[in-house]
Every structure is written in structure tokens, then in C-alpha cells.
Design a protein around this motif. Structure first.
Motif, PDB file in Angstrom:
ATOM      1  N   LEU A 418      23.104 -36.111  34.432  1.00  0.00           N
ATOM      2  CA  LEU A 418      23.165 -35.895  33.025  1.00  0.00           C
ATOM      3  C   LEU A 418      21.850 -35.964  32.498  1.00  0.00           C
ATOM      4  N   GLU A 421      20.585 -29.541  33.085  1.00  0.00           N
ATOM      5  CA  GLU A 421      21.783 -28.771  34.012  1.00  0.00           C
ATOM      6  C   GLU A 421      21.330 -28.626  34.932  1.00  0.00           C
ATOM      7  N   TRP A 562      25.137 -35.801  26.305  1.00  0.00           N
ATOM      8  CA  TRP A 562      25.430 -34.983  27.485  1.00  0.00           C
ATOM      9  C   TRP A 562      26.947 -35.699  27.950  1.00  0.00           C
ATOM     10  N   GLY A 569      28.286 -30.107  33.940  1.00  0.00           N
ATOM     11  CA  GLY A 569      27.471 -30.973  32.891  1.00  0.00           C
ATOM     12  C   GLY A 569      27.324 -30.132  31.558  1.00  0.00           C
ATOM     13  N   HIS A 571      25.471 -30.102  27.687  1.00  0.00           N
ATOM     14  CA  HIS A 571      24.649 -30.578  26.567  1.00  0.00           C
ATOM     15  C   HIS A 571      25.193 -30.160  25.213  1.00  0.00           C
TER      16      HIS A 571
END
Length: 667
Positions: A418, A421, A562, A569, A571
Motif C-alpha cells: 500500500l 500502485e 489506501w 490495491g 488509492h
């Protein structure tokens, strides 16, 4: 191992350096790490016995500076230098400089590096040794016109390749002869920037090929063995993504023949150390394999060979450099089981795999039976755009291929990075693709199947989890009296509770309105235009949260904005639709504005303020992590603003230029 070195300098960084240091530590050899200003807090610096600063972030002033590396070796008493892979690993001048300084270069002789590093001479050399080669241009130093003529004679499609270097940098597949001039110029520019040499060659492109390479080991006493093959057909932009050993394509006879050809290639150049001979193989006829090139270094994908042979290739590099003979012959090399490796890179799959950057806020790397991780990551690591985007490798071993694939998919599901990306979720989907599972692969598979490998939408439960986290942050602490009108739960005197709006945006996607009603531990949540569903945020455990969404429980890691789950993942950023409307849309300047798609450096500016341009015309080039991205005009118009010059460092979404459409088009 009485002749083994007592101190070795590792002339590299990141997961590469960490991997080499691991073997040095096991052998009781003192390790010296080097670092640039960008890597002062990096993991390889902490894990080495000694570390030396060698310059600023720019690789040319640090990791590519022969003088500074030799100074570091002299200061620390190193007797040998391991170049890792990348940077100066295949630089003959570096190998010679080490020898002149009295240092052992843990790699092949400079003459072998030069010969195999020049792809044109390499092909001629191995051809004379009886190794089949790919049809293509002959001679070095070809002009643009000669390259064009050779391409027309071979017939499209053709592949433009830098004579120096490797890793897919500067390679261009050309199917349209009208684009040859532009592609040759781009290939030269990238080759010059990556390797300091813009010499090109052209080869026939084989449609739907397999990429198979053979690992060789050669000592300084004339003994050469091969350690079987690795399948490297899963590629993007000529960069390997997944590698495995052995290949499902080869039978024992073809494996033996390719291995013998690789040994002949190594003998033809007087090779010493660990090296890789790469072949292009028609999937329909594996016996028609052709030599492509030889990599005169340890390969990124070497762990899969280590797992199926039981050999530590870094240890054997050290032994050979120390003058030892190979202690085994070809008949003693056995391949047992199966291993598959996935490269985790800092990139954004949903934005055409553009490089990513940021601080590692939370890190969870997998472990378990048959799982190995080669990583340069740690929590708090700063990932910039100065170097290659590869962060780590996750490797899985099993008694057979299905077991290895299953273990690797599970390992990637347990991987969380995290703060930036990564491509981890993409890798899981790729490994589950039916053609990958069956072994029916080729180098074009990813490009053909990309739409199904990169999800176009963020799952609704991700937005719900983020909204509940924000809702929880707004709620007052337990205990004492609280004014009900000040609590953002939607409570009001009489009637149904009101909805609280949370505007959230994931990089590369449109903003989404998520509405919550009630406390975070028992709420109604509505994502976009979907129906309201019951959701609740369960108690946190560190950076792990659990959310029940529509009766299904989902576990996430989180750090700030995140959220990560099962190798994916996201954001999530707050988004103000009123401010966006005042600015003329989601972009900083509307559809006329050209913004940087990634943090990096502007390398080329082709236009000036006032220039007339046409839709699709190349205007600028932004480079990051050794990858070029061409910025083109969105429509016919006039360049009314240009805010950068060659060499300018830019952030993601920074405005680069504005193209105002012609009056008729604007209307």
C-alpha cells in the motif's frame, strides 16, 4: 572454499542487491552495499555489512559511475565486485576497470561481454559455431536507410532491436512500412538513453512465438554445462512478466538439443560464469528454435532454475570467479518439480501500466510451503521513478506445474503493498487465464487478452469500505454526552435519518458518490446508483479491517486512503464535484489540457507555443523507470501553452501543454 573472497561489493540496488547479499551472508562473506541519495534508507543498505554512498539519485552519477564504484571498493577493502543484473552488469568497460584495479569481476570476461553484447556480432559468432539464428540484417553501424532497406527485404512484420543492452528497451515491432522511419528514430533514442549506443539491427518477427532461454554455467577451466530451460513467453512491451521452469513445450529430445546449442554458444565466445542463451521458438514446431541473444549476466528469473535444480547460482558465480572448477557434469544436472515466478512492479495496470511512485505505507509479503520472495521492499520505502519499476519477485515451487501455479496465485493473494500502485492483481488474473493454466502461451497472449486481465471497474465493496472508514473517523469517541445534531450519522428530529455523502475517486477512474446512513458499525450504504445495502465496519486489528457488505465479509489492509485486498490495491481520494465543475471538468484544465500520465522526466519537446498541430501528432515524450510515453495532440488546434522543456521533472497529472481547438472544431 579456501580461495573464496572475504569482502564483495554489490554494485546494484533493490531486490537484486538483497538477493546477492543473502548468499554472501550464508557463505560468511562480508557484503558492501552502495547507494544513491534516493536509496539512503533502502532495504539493501540496511541488510549489508557495510554501505557506501556513491552519489545523487541520477543513475549516471551513482550506479553507472565506474569511478565511484571503484572508489567504494577501495575504501571498504572489497576484493571482488558482483554487478547484479542491470546497470553495469553487461558493461565490458566496467569488467576491465575492475581487473585493472585488482578486483575480481563476478561475471564473464570483458571480451565475452563485448562479443555477446553486440547482437550483430553475437549472431555471426554463434552461427559459425553451428547454432541456428533468426533471419535478419547483417553488419553493424547500419544507417536509417540501410535498416529500412533490410526491413523491406525481410518483409513485415519486423522487429527493431538495439545491438547493445537488453530487457526489451528500445525494441519496436513494426507491421506498417510507412511507420519505419518514426519507429527507427524512437528505437535509436531509447537505445541511446538506456545503453549509450543507438546501433540497431532488424530481424524477422515470428508471429505467436515462444520465448525460451537456457541457463549455462561455465568455469575458467573449459567446463560448460546447461541447467535446463526457462519459459519466458508471458511478456508486455518485450518485458518478461511471468517465468517458469521447465517449459511445458519441450520434450526431452528438444531440451537436450537446445541445451547443447546453448553450450556451443557459450564456448564460441569463451564464456565464464553464469549466463543465459535466449531462443525464439515457434509454438507449432519447437524443433525450429533460433538463437536470439546471450545475456552475459545473472537473469532476473534465475530463482526458478535454482528451485528446480537445487543450485544457488550466485554461489556458483562466486566459486567460479574465485577460480574453482564445476564440481558436477552435465549428466548430474536434474530438473525436479516445477517453479513459477511473478515480477511485482510499480505500475498502474488500469492506466496502460504507467509507472507508479510513492511511499510504502503498509507491506505484507507472503510465506508458506514452496513460496520464496526476492524483495527490496520494506515499510517506509520511497519508490521513485529514477530506476526500473520492478520491486520484488514472488516465486512458487511444487512437485508439478498445477501445484506451483496454485501456490503462486495464493501467494500473490497474500501480497499487499500500500502507498503506490502495483501489478499484483493483474498477475493473479494472468496466472488464472485458461491458456496460461493449459500452457498454450506465446509472447502476444497478454496484449490479446489485456481487456479481461485488467478490470475496468473498482468493486463496490471497496468504495463501501472506504466510506465506512471515513464515517467512523467522523464519529465522536465513546463515553460522555454528545450533541446528536453534531454527529454525522444522519440523525434528525422526526423522520428517516439523512444520508451522508462521501465523494471518492480512485486514480484512473471517475469519481463515485457513496452515501452512508447510520453509524459505521451498522449502516446503510449506497454506492453510485446502486441500491442501498446493509454494511458494517468490524473492529480493526492494526492495519487490517473487516467489512460486512451485503451479507459477505471482506478483509482489507489499509493505510490512509489506501485499501488493498487479494493482491489488488486502490488509492481512494476525496473528490469535490463543485470544485471540479468550476475548473471545467475532472482534469486540471479540461479536455484541451495535456497532463503528465506519470511522474518522470520530459526527454523530448517537439512543438512550441503557437504551433499548429493535428490530432494524434506527437508533441512531447515523458520518460520514467526506463519507459517512454508519447504525449499526443487530442485534436487539431494551436499550442497555446507549453510549460516544460527537455530535462524538466514532472509529477503525475502536472500540466505539460494546452492545445486549443480550431474554432470550427470547438463549435
Amino acid at each position: 572454499m579456501s580461495a573464496m573472497f572475504d569482502t564483495v561489493l554489490v554494485a546494484n540496488r533493490g531486490e537484486i542487491a538483497v538477493r546477492v547479499i543473502r548468499t554472501l551472508r550464508r557463505l560468511g562473506v562480508r557484503s558492501v552495499a552502495v547507494f544513491s541519495d534516493a536509496d539512503a534508507g533502502a532495504r539493501h543498505v540496511r541488510e549489508a555489512d557495510t554501505a557506501v554512498r556513491i552519489g545523487p539519485a541520477a543513475a549516471t552519477e551513482s550506479y553507472l559511475s565506474i569511478e565511484r564504484l571503484l572508489e567504494a571498493a577501495a575504501r571498504t577493502g572489497a576484493r571482488a565486485v558482483h554487478p547484479g543484473y542491470g546497470f553495469l552488469a553487461e558493461n565490458a568497460a566496467f569488467a576491465r576497470a575492475c581487473a585493472d584495479a585488482g578486483l575480481a569481476f563476478i561475471g564473464p570476461p570483458a571480451r565475452a561481454i563485448e562479443l555477446m553484447g553486440d547482437k550483430i556480432r553475437a549472431k555471426e559468432t554463434v552461427r559459425e559455431a553451428g547454432v541456428p539464428v533468426v533471419p535478419g540484417s547483417s553488419g553493424s553501424g547500419l544507417t536509417d536507410g540501410q535498416l529500412t532497406a533490410a526491413a523491406l527485404e525481410i518483409g513485415t512484420p519486423v522487429l527493431l532491436k538495439p545491438s547493445a543492452g537488453g530487457g526489451g528497451k528500445g525494441m519496436r515491432l513494426v507491421r506498417d512500412t510507412a511507420l519505419l522511419a518514426e519507429e527507427i528514430a524512437a528505437a535509436r533514442r531509447e537505445a541511446r538513453g538506456s545503453f549509450g549506443d543507438d546501433t540497431l539491427l532488424v530481424e524477422r518477427w515470428i508471429d505467436r512465438p515462444r520465448h525460451i532461454e537456457i541457463q549455462v554455467l561455465a568455469d575458467g577451466h573449459g567446463n560448460v554445462v546447461h541447467l535446463g530451460e526457462r519459459e519466458c513467453s508471458l511478456q508486455r512491451r518485450h518485458q518478461k512478466v511471468i517465468e517458469e521452469a521447465p517449459s511445458v513445450l519441450l520434450d526431452e529430445a528438444t531440451r537436450a538439443a537446445m541445451g547443447a546449442a546453448a553450450v556451443q554458444a557459450a564456448l564460441s565466445c569463451g564464456y565464464v560464469g553464469a549466463g543465459t542463451v535466449e531462443f525464439i521458438v515457434p509454438g507449432a514446431d519447437p524443433s525450429a528454435y533460433c538463437f536470439m541473444e546471450m545475456n552475459t549476466r545473472l537473469q532476473v528469473e534465475h530463482p526458478v532454475t535454482e528451485l528446480v535444480t537445487g543450485l544457488d547460482l550466485v554461489e556458483w558465480q562466486l566459486r567460479i570467479a574465485a577460480g574453482e572448477r564445476l564440481s558436477f557434469g552435465q549428466e548430474e544436472v536434474a530438473l525436479t518439480g516445477h517453479a513459477v515466478e511473478a515480477r511485482i512492479c510499480a505500475e498502474v495496470p488500469s492506466r496502460n501500466f504507467l509507472p507508479s511512485a510513492g511511499t510504502v505505507l503498509a507491506l505484507d509479503e507472503p510465506a508458506g510451503e514452496g513460496v520464496r520472495v526476492d524483495s527490496g521492499l520494506s515499510a517506509g520505502s520511497e519508490i521513485g521513478t529514477s530506476y526500473d519499476p520492478m520491486l520484488a519477485k514472488v516465486i512458487a515451487y511444487g512437485p508439478d506445474r498445477p501445484t506451483a501455479l496454485r501456490r503462486l496465485r495464493a501467494a500473490l493473494a497474500g501480497t499487499t503493498v500500500l502507498g503506490l500502485e502495483t501489478n499484483t492483481g493483474f498477475l493473479r488474473r494472468l496466472l488464472a487465464h485458461p491458456d496460461v493454466v493449459s500452457g498454450e502461451m506465446d509472447t502476444g497472449l497478454i496484449d490479446r487478452e489485456l481487456a479481461g486481465l485488467v478490470p475496468s471497474e473498482v468493486p463496490a465493496e471497496v468504495y463501501a469500505a472506504a466510506a465506512l472508514l471515513r464515517q467512523a473517523a467522523l464519529e465522536p469517541a465513546a463515553g460522555g454526552w454528545t450533541d446528536p445534531f453534531s454527529v454525522p450519522s444522519g440523525w434528525r428530529l422526526g423522520g428517516e435519518p439523512a444520508w451522508t455523502d462521501h465523494w471518492l475517486r480512485v486514480s484512473g477512474a471517475d469519481a463515485v458518490r457513496v452515501r452512508t446512513r447510520g453509524p459505521a458499525d451498522d449502516a446503510e450504504v449506497r454506492v453510485g446508483d446502486g441500491a442501498p445495502l446493509r454494511a458494517r465496519l468490524l473492529p480493526e486489528t492494526g492495519q487490517r479491517i473487516t467489512v460486512e457488505w451485503d451479507g459477505v465479509t471482506h478483509a482489507f489492509d489499509h493505510a490512509g486512503d489506501w485499501l488493498g485486498r487479494d493482491g489488488d490495491g486502490w488509492h481512494l481520494q476525496p473528490y469535490d464535484p463543485v470544485e471540479a465543475a468550476l475548473r471545467g471538468g475532472a482534469g486540471a484544465g479540461g479536455v484541451d489540457t495535456l497532463a503528465a500520465p506519470m511522474p518522470g522526466t520530459v526527454t523530448v519537446v517537439k512543438v512550441a507555443k503557437g504551433d499548429e498541430v493535428t490530432a494524434g501528432q506527437s508533441l512531447l515524450v515523458v520518460e520514467a523507470m526506463k519507459m517512454e510515453h508519447v504525449i499526443t495532440a487530442p485534436h487539431d488546434g494551436t499550442v497555446t501553452e507549453i510549460d516544460v522543456t527537455p530535462g524538466s521533472t514532472v509529477a503525475m497529472d502536472q500540466v505539460l501543454a494546452v492545445v486549443t481547438p480550431h474554432q470550427g472544431e470547438a463549435e
